[in-house]
Design a protein around this motif. Structure first.
Motif, PDB file in Angstrom:
ATOM      1  N   LEU A 189       0.711  -1.458   0.055  1.00 64.73           N
ATOM      2  CA  LEU A 189       0.111   0.180  -0.356  1.00 64.73           C
ATOM      3  C   LEU A 189       1.270   1.130   0.305  1.00 64.73           C
ATOM      4  O   LEU A 189       0.785   2.126  -0.872  1.00 64.73           O
ATOM      5  N   THR A 190       1.566   1.158   1.015  1.00 69.31           N
ATOM      6  CA  THR A 190       2.332   2.566   1.024  1.00 69.31           C
ATOM      7  C   THR A 190       3.570   2.069   0.205  1.00 69.31           C
ATOM      8  O   THR A 190       4.223   3.245  -0.370  1.00 69.31           O
ATOM      9  N   GLY A 191       4.648   1.379  -0.281  1.00 68.46           N
ATOM     10  CA  GLY A 191       5.817   1.246  -0.426  1.00 68.46           C
ATOM     11  C   GLY A 191       5.386   1.362  -1.782  1.00 68.46           C
ATOM     12  O   GLY A 191       5.240   2.101  -3.195  1.00 68.46           O
ATOM     13  N   ASN A 192       4.191   0.115  -2.586  1.00 69.79           N
ATOM     14  CA  ASN A 192       3.699   0.084  -4.266  1.00 69.79           C
ATOM     15  C   ASN A 192       2.544   1.162  -4.593  1.00 69.79           C
ATOM     16  O   ASN A 192       2.714   1.418  -6.146  1.00 69.79           O
ATOM     17  N   LEU A 193       1.733   1.866  -3.341  1.00 72.76           N
ATOM     18  CA  LEU A 193       1.574   3.071  -3.871  1.00 72.76           C
ATOM     19  C   LEU A 193      -0.268   2.074  -4.970  1.00 72.76           C
ATOM     20  O   LEU A 193      -0.410   2.208  -5.324  1.00 72.76           O
ATOM     21  N   HIS A 194      -0.585   1.357  -3.794  1.00 68.40           N
ATOM     22  CA  HIS A 194      -1.891   0.543  -4.487  1.00 68.40           C
ATOM     23  C   HIS A 194      -2.606   0.436  -3.341  1.00 68.40           C
ATOM     24  O   HIS A 194      -2.513   1.049  -2.464  1.00 68.40           O
ATOM     25  N   PHE A 195      -4.079   1.337  -4.245  1.00 66.67           N
ATOM     26  CA  PHE A 195      -5.349   2.103  -3.526  1.00 66.67           C
ATOM     27  C   PHE A 195      -5.550   1.118  -2.486  1.00 66.67           C
ATOM     28  O   PHE A 195      -7.182   1.708  -2.332  1.00 66.67           O
ATOM     29  N   GLU A 196      -5.860  -0.143  -2.480  1.00 72.37           N
ATOM     30  CA  GLU A 196      -6.647  -1.283  -1.520  1.00 72.37           C
ATOM     31  C   GLU A 196      -6.560  -0.643   0.272  1.00 72.37           C
ATOM     32  O   GLU A 196      -7.463  -0.993   0.336  1.00 72.37           O
ATOM     33  N   GLY A 197      -5.832   0.236   0.481  1.00 66.74           N
ATOM     34  CA  GLY A 197      -5.804   0.632   1.261  1.00 66.74           C
ATOM     35  C   GLY A 197      -7.142   1.863   1.810  1.00 66.74           C
ATOM     36  O   GLY A 197      -7.485   1.988   2.626  1.00 66.74           O
ATOM     37  N   ILE A 198      -7.330   2.580   0.713  1.00 67.56           N
ATOM     38  CA  ILE A 198      -8.240   3.568   0.550  1.00 67.56           C
ATOM     39  C   ILE A 198      -9.760   2.186   0.434  1.00 67.56           C
ATOM     40  O   ILE A 198     -10.933   2.301   0.908  1.00 67.56           O
ATOM     41  N   VAL A 199     -10.016   1.385  -0.643  1.00 72.41           N
ATOM     42  CA  VAL A 199     -11.331   0.429   0.037  1.00 72.41           C
ATOM     43  C   VAL A 199     -11.032   0.113   1.245  1.00 72.41           C
ATOM     44  O   VAL A 199     -11.986   0.226   1.382  1.00 72.41           O
ATOM     45  N   VAL A 200      -9.725  -0.720   1.934  1.00 71.98           N
ATOM     46  CA  VAL A 200     -10.180  -0.882   3.402  1.00 71.98           C
ATOM     47  C   VAL A 200     -10.682  -0.392   3.776  1.00 71.98           C
ATOM     48  O   VAL A 200     -11.850  -0.378   4.760  1.00 71.98           O
ATOM     49  N   PHE A 201     -10.307   1.094   3.927  1.00 74.33           N
ATOM     50  CA  PHE A 201     -10.898   2.367   5.054  1.00 74.33           C
ATOM     51  C   PHE A 201     -12.329   2.285   5.138  1.00 74.33           C
ATOM     52  O   PHE A 201     -13.299   2.358   6.106  1.00 74.33           O
ATOM     53  N   PHE A 202     -12.922   2.677   3.606  1.00 74.43           N
ATOM     54  CA  PHE A 202     -14.826   2.591   3.700  1.00 74.43           C
ATOM     55  C   PHE A 202     -15.768   1.717   3.848  1.00 74.43           C
ATOM     56  O   PHE A 202     -15.875   1.026   4.391  1.00 74.43           O
ATOM     57  N   LEU A 203     -14.133   0.269   3.954  1.00 72.09           N
ATOM     58  CA  LEU A 203     -14.951  -1.173   4.010  1.00 72.09           C
ATOM     59  C   LEU A 203     -15.130  -1.469   5.480  1.00 72.09           C
ATOM     60  O   LEU A 203     -16.320  -1.677   6.727  1.00 72.09           O
ATOM     61  N   LEU A 204     -13.908  -0.419   6.548  1.00 71.72           N
ATOM     62  CA  LEU A 204     -14.378  -0.691   7.397  1.00 71.72           C
ATOM     63  C   LEU A 204     -15.032   1.038   8.088  1.00 71.72           C
ATOM     64  O   LEU A 204     -15.506   0.416   8.987  1.00 71.72           O
ATOM     65  N   LEU A 205     -14.876   1.216   7.566  1.00 71.38           N
ATOM     66  CA  LEU A 205     -16.388   2.777   7.837  1.00 71.38           C
ATOM     67  C   LEU A 205     -17.558   2.321   7.668  1.00 71.38           C
ATOM     68  O   LEU A 205     -18.409   2.824   9.011  1.00 71.38           O
ATOM     69  N   ALA A 206     -18.327   1.676   6.657  1.00 75.26           N
ATOM     70  CA  ALA A 206     -19.258   0.916   6.552  1.00 75.26           C
ATOM     71  C   ALA A 206     -19.047  -0.007   7.919  1.00 75.26           C
ATOM     72  O   ALA A 206     -20.544  -0.293   7.905  1.00 75.26           O
ATOM     73  N   LEU A 207     -18.431  -0.907   7.563  1.00 78.38           N
ATOM     74  CA  LEU A 207     -18.616  -1.966   9.302  1.00 78.38           C
ATOM     75  C   LEU A 207     -19.139  -1.415  10.184  1.00 78.38           C
ATOM     76  O   LEU A 207     -19.051  -0.856  11.465  1.00 78.38           O
ATOM     77  N   PHE A 208     -17.907   0.104  11.057  1.00 74.53           N
ATOM     78  CA  PHE A 208     -17.703   0.821  12.512  1.00 74.53           C
ATOM     79  C   PHE A 208     -19.036   1.651  12.349  1.00 74.53           C
ATOM     80  O   PHE A 208     -20.860   0.983  13.196  1.00 74.53           O
ATOM     81  N   LYS A 209     -19.869   1.934  10.611  1.00 73.27           N
ATOM     82  CA  LYS A 209     -21.705   2.794  10.853  1.00 73.27           C
ATOM     83  C   LYS A 209     -22.177   1.717  11.127  1.00 73.27           C
ATOM     84  O   LYS A 209     -23.292   1.941  11.579  1.00 73.27           O
ATOM     85  N   TYR A 210     -21.962   0.858  10.371  1.00 69.46           N
ATOM     86  CA  TYR A 210     -23.272  -0.512  10.976  1.00 69.46           C
ATOM     87  C   TYR A 210     -23.095  -0.717  12.191  1.00 69.46           C
ATOM     88  O   TYR A 210     -24.186  -0.758  13.070  1.00 69.46           O
ATOM     89  N   GLU A 211     -21.635  -0.715  12.500  1.00 68.68           N
ATOM     90  CA  GLU A 211     -22.150  -1.184  14.510  1.00 68.68           C
ATOM     91  C   GLU A 211     -22.757   0.108  14.546  1.00 68.68           C
ATOM     92  O   GLU A 211     -24.019  -0.576  16.095  1.00 68.68           O
ATOM     93  N   GLN A 212     -22.559   1.009  14.803  1.00 64.82           N
ATOM     94  CA  GLN A 212     -23.285   2.283  15.619  1.00 64.82           C
ATOM     95  C   GLN A 212     -24.596   2.461  15.145  1.00 64.82           C
ATOM     96  O   GLN A 212     -25.527   3.036  16.092  1.00 64.82           O
TER      97      GLN A 212
END
Length: 211
Positions: free
Chosen positions: A188-211
């Protein structure tokens, strides 16, 4: 943790992907260090591991991706947008010798997707454009800007992981499985792949669902 940092810097700055033995050795040291720390980490010192994960990513801020050359297409698309061109309309060869800022044979030869139309969605294209906005002729600055963007989302990932672990009443050190994982850091940070941004929205969706 120091050995893990040394391995990350070594692989991130000096080992090309063709050097299999050196690459496997660097990854091996990084993963052994990671696993040893994961086993020994305790909840009292858990913040150290999270801060160290930020440091590992910052250490790679000026490195050029050694294990992937996808970034050159990111820059190519960003420069097309800078010139008010549609990155989806033509193959890269169409733009050679057009006089567009930053578009030329030198960058073209670095593309690993010369025969393909751009496959990256509009959301990604926004970041590609931002990476060239202030220095349209500098590949290095484009890489640094993309890395900072990914780092911001990764810090968001760290915060969401900590909040989700607290919600599920699980040990905070479980977050190290992602946060200190050498493969995650390199890809992610080294090779500049954008899956880190995908992971952010996945985690955010899960967090909002739990709320």
């Amino acid at each position: 943790l120091i050995l893990l940092a040394a391995a990350v810097v070594y692989v991130g700055y000096w080992v090309p992907r063709e050097q299999t033995v050196l690459l496997l050795s660097g990854f091996g040291v990084a993963f052994i260090s990671f696993m040893v720390y994961l086993r020994q980490a305790n909840e009292e010192d858990v913040d150290l591991g999270y801060y160290w994960g930020i440091l590992l990513r910052v250490l790679l801020i000026a490195s050029l991706p050694k294990l992937s050359d996808d970034v050159f297409r990111f820059i190519w698309d960003g420069r097309l947008l800078f010139n008010l061109e549609d990155p989806y309309k033509y193959l890269p060869a169409h733009y050679l010798n057009t006089g567009l800022t930053g578009i030329g044979p030198e960058l073209y030869e670095k593309l690993n997707s010369k025969e393909y139309f751009s496959i990256y969605p509009p959301f990604n294209q926004v970041f590609f454009f931002l990476s060239v906005l202030f220095s349209p002729n500098s590949e290095v600055w484009s890489m640094i800007i993309l890395r900072v963007i990914i780092l911001v989302f990764e810090i968001g990932n760290m915060r969401l992981i900590k909040q989700l672990l607290a919600h599920y009443k699980m040990p905070q050190k479980y977050g190290f499985i992602y946060w200190l994982n050498p493969l995650v850091i390199f890809e992610l940070t080294g090779n500049l792949h954008f899956e880190g941004i995908v992971v952010f929205f996945l985690l955010l969706a899960l967090f909002k669902y739990e709320q």
